[in-house]
Design a protein around this motif. Structure first.
Motif, short mmCIF file in Angstrom:
data_model
loop_
_atom_site.label_atom_id
_atom_site.label_comp_id
_atom_site.label_asym_id
_atom_site.label_seq_id
_atom_site.Cartn_x
_atom_site.Cartn_y
_atom_site.Cartn_z
N THR A 181 0.95 -1.45 0.40
CA THR A 181 -0.28 0.03 -0.19
C THR A 181 0.82 1.10 0.38
OG1 THR A 181 -1.18 -1.32 1.28
CG2 THR A 181 -2.14 1.31 1.32
N ASN A 277 5.39 6.81 -10.67
CA ASN A 277 4.96 5.80 -11.19
C ASN A 277 5.57 4.91 -12.03
OD1 ASN A 277 2.07 6.67 -10.40
ND2 ASN A 277 0.98 6.75 -12.35
N GLN A 286 2.51 0.18 -7.49
CA GLN A 286 1.78 1.42 -7.60
C GLN A 286 1.58 2.10 -6.49
OE1 GLN A 286 -0.57 -1.78 -7.49
NE2 GLN A 286 -0.22 -1.20 -5.09
N ASN A 288 -1.09 3.70 -4.09
CA ASN A 288 -2.97 3.52 -4.24
C ASN A 288 -3.49 4.36 -4.07
OD1 ASN A 288 -1.27 1.40 -3.48
ND2 ASN A 288 -3.03 0.15 -3.16
N ALA A 289 -3.05 5.88 -3.58
CA ALA A 289 -3.98 7.50 -3.19
C ALA A 289 -3.17 8.40 -3.03
CB ALA A 289 -4.81 7.05 -1.94
N TYR A 340 -3.31 12.82 -9.91
CA TYR A 340 -4.22 11.97 -9.04
C TYR A 340 -4.97 12.06 -9.17
CZ TYR A 340 0.40 10.77 -7.57
OH TYR A 340 1.65 10.57 -7.98
N GLN A 343 -6.20 9.78 -11.93
CA GLN A 343 -7.00 8.43 -12.29
C GLN A 343 -7.53 8.51 -10.58
OE1 GLN A 343 -2.77 6.79 -11.38
NE2 GLN A 343 -1.70 8.78 -13.07
N ASN A 344 -8.36 9.35 -10.23
CA ASN A 344 -9.17 8.94 -9.59
C ASN A 344 -8.40 8.17 -8.35
OD1 ASN A 344 -11.62 9.08 -10.48
ND2 ASN A 344 -11.78 7.16 -10.94
N LYS A 345 -7.79 8.79 -7.92
CA LYS A 345 -6.42 8.43 -6.34
C LYS A 345 -6.23 10.20 -5.20
CE LYS A 345 -3.80 4.55 -8.79
NZ LYS A 345 -2.53 4.11 -9.30
N LEU A 369 -8.83 2.11 1.19
CA LEU A 369 -7.97 1.50 0.48
C LEU A 369 -7.76 0.39 -0.49
CD1 LEU A 369 -4.25 3.82 0.93
CD2 LEU A 369 -7.21 4.29 -0.61
#
Ligand code: IMP
Ligand code: MG
Length: 369
Positions: A181, A277, A286, A288-289, A340, A343-345, A369
């Motif tokens: 995470t 990224n 990745q 995550n947020a 972000y 990317q909906n993050k 998450l």
């Protein structure tokens, strides 16, 4: 992605690619052998699938048998290769083709060669579906190779990780980093990123990477990286991306077994976000947020001046430098949130209130998450 026991694996070689590699080996071997009737010997357990598919495709008469050697236990190589089981047939004068699922260090192959020294075969040839050239440490010629692969652990198509995965029709490769995470903790200087990261890293067992802290550590110790960073940081400017990325890469690599990372103070530009990224991608992971702490300017200035009284940070002592840092943040850094958001993050959190309240708000987000 799949999970076997405690490890995650990602798709690597499709069933179609495997089939094409076997087709190629079949043609090569059939051409070389002509009308000779070969004995194909599969090495169990790994090559049961290969042997089956191979002989189904072989265009001429052939014999098939199996032998078994104890090989690797799990991921790590074990030093004792046990005895050979199953060679009951007289192979005198025969053309023998060993069918191996994978050749890694070549230790198994050395044992096969040793055993066949005593058999009076006409020819002994080695065919392997997968081959790891970087791992191979022997001199035995490999006559037929299906697919060369990097020196990373794979499963599927006969290959196992602690006995799981042999049944998979395609091949998976171990993930570079396991399940993580990763959070970008965002917000203007003084928003409380460092303070909160310290609580969150304990609570979630994450590694906190503050680019500012790493730079300050290097500056304090007068490393080459430190000197370079110093010339930028003292003016309240940003350190060039590549310098920061190289440093981050080193930090991530040092902690490849972590549950995840909290990035604090990075990325500060869209280019950096893209670079991050890419970096996470190269580690099979990745972001995550991005969690942003939102705080009013005047509260920030007040907090930073107060911190300046004790932190010894030159960039906290002077109100005009502080205001310049805020300006840099709004002019250059705040746009990173768009990256972000797209990317909906992106998740905004109210960064005013008591430290405990803010930790509580952040924890809710991480738990979701
Ligand atoms: P070598 O003796 O080092 O060449 O390794 C050969 C044996 O190790 C194979 O027959 C497999 O049983 C095992 N092995 C090597 N690499 C892998 C891998 O990536 N995945 C699963 N098993 C492997
Ligand atoms: Mg094997």
């Amino acid at each position: 992605m799949i999970k076997l026991h405690d490890k995650y694996f990602k798709p690597f070689i499709s069933a179609g690619e495997i089939e094409a590699a076997i087709d190629k080996m079949v043609v090569e071997i059939a051409n070389d052998l002509g009308d000779e009737i070969p004995v194909f010997i599969g090495i169990l357990n790994g090559s049961f699938m290969l042997t089956s598919d191979f002989v189904k495709k072989y265009p001429k008469p052939c014999e098939v048998t199996f032998i078994k050697l104890a090989s690797y236990e799990g991921v790590k190589s074990s030093d004792d290769i046990q005895r050979l089981i199953g060679l009951t047939q007289d192979l005198t004068g025969r053309t023998v083709i060993i069918l191996e699922d994978i050749i890694d260090t070549g230790k198994t192959l050395a044992e096969v060669n040793r055993i066949f020294e005593n058999e009076k075969v006409k020819t002994l040839k080695i065919a392997t579906l997968f081959y790891k050239p970087e791992a191979y440490k022997k001199d035995f010629k490999l006559h037929y190779i299906g697919i060369e692969i990097p020196n990373k652990f794979i499963v599927g198509y006969g290959l196992d990780y602690d006995n799981l995965g042999r049944d998979l029709p395609e091949v998976y490769q171990i993930k570079e980093t396991q399940h993580m995470t990763n959070i970008v903790l965002f917000g203007p200087p003084g928003a409380g990123k460092g303070t909160q990261a310290n609580f969150l890293k304990e609570k979630y067992n994450l590694v906190h990477i503050s680019t500012g802290d790493v730079f300050r550590y290097n500056m304090k110790n007068d490393t080459a990286l430190g000197m370079l960073a110093k010339s930028y940081i003292e003016k309240g400017a940003l350190v060039p991306d590549q310098v920061t990325i190289d440093m981050l890469n080193a930090e991530v690599e040092k902690n490849a077994d972590a549950n995840g990372f909290i990035f604090d103070g990075f990325p500060r530009t869209t280019a950096q976000a893209e670079a991050l990224n890419k970096l996470m991608d190269s580690k099979d992971s990745q972001i995550n947020a991005m969690i942003a702490l939102e705080v009013e300017d005047e509260v920030l200035v007040e907090r930073l001046l107060k911190r300046g009284e004790t932190s010894g940070r030159a960039d906290d002592a002077d109100e005009s430098i502080i205001r310049n840092r805020l300006k840099v943040y709004y002019d250059e850094t705040a746009v990173v949130s768009d990256f972000y958001s797209a990317q909906n993050k992106f998740i905004a959190v109210n960064g005013e209130g008591t430290i405990e309240d803010i930790t509580e708000r952040l924890s809710k987000v991480i738990d979701s998450l």
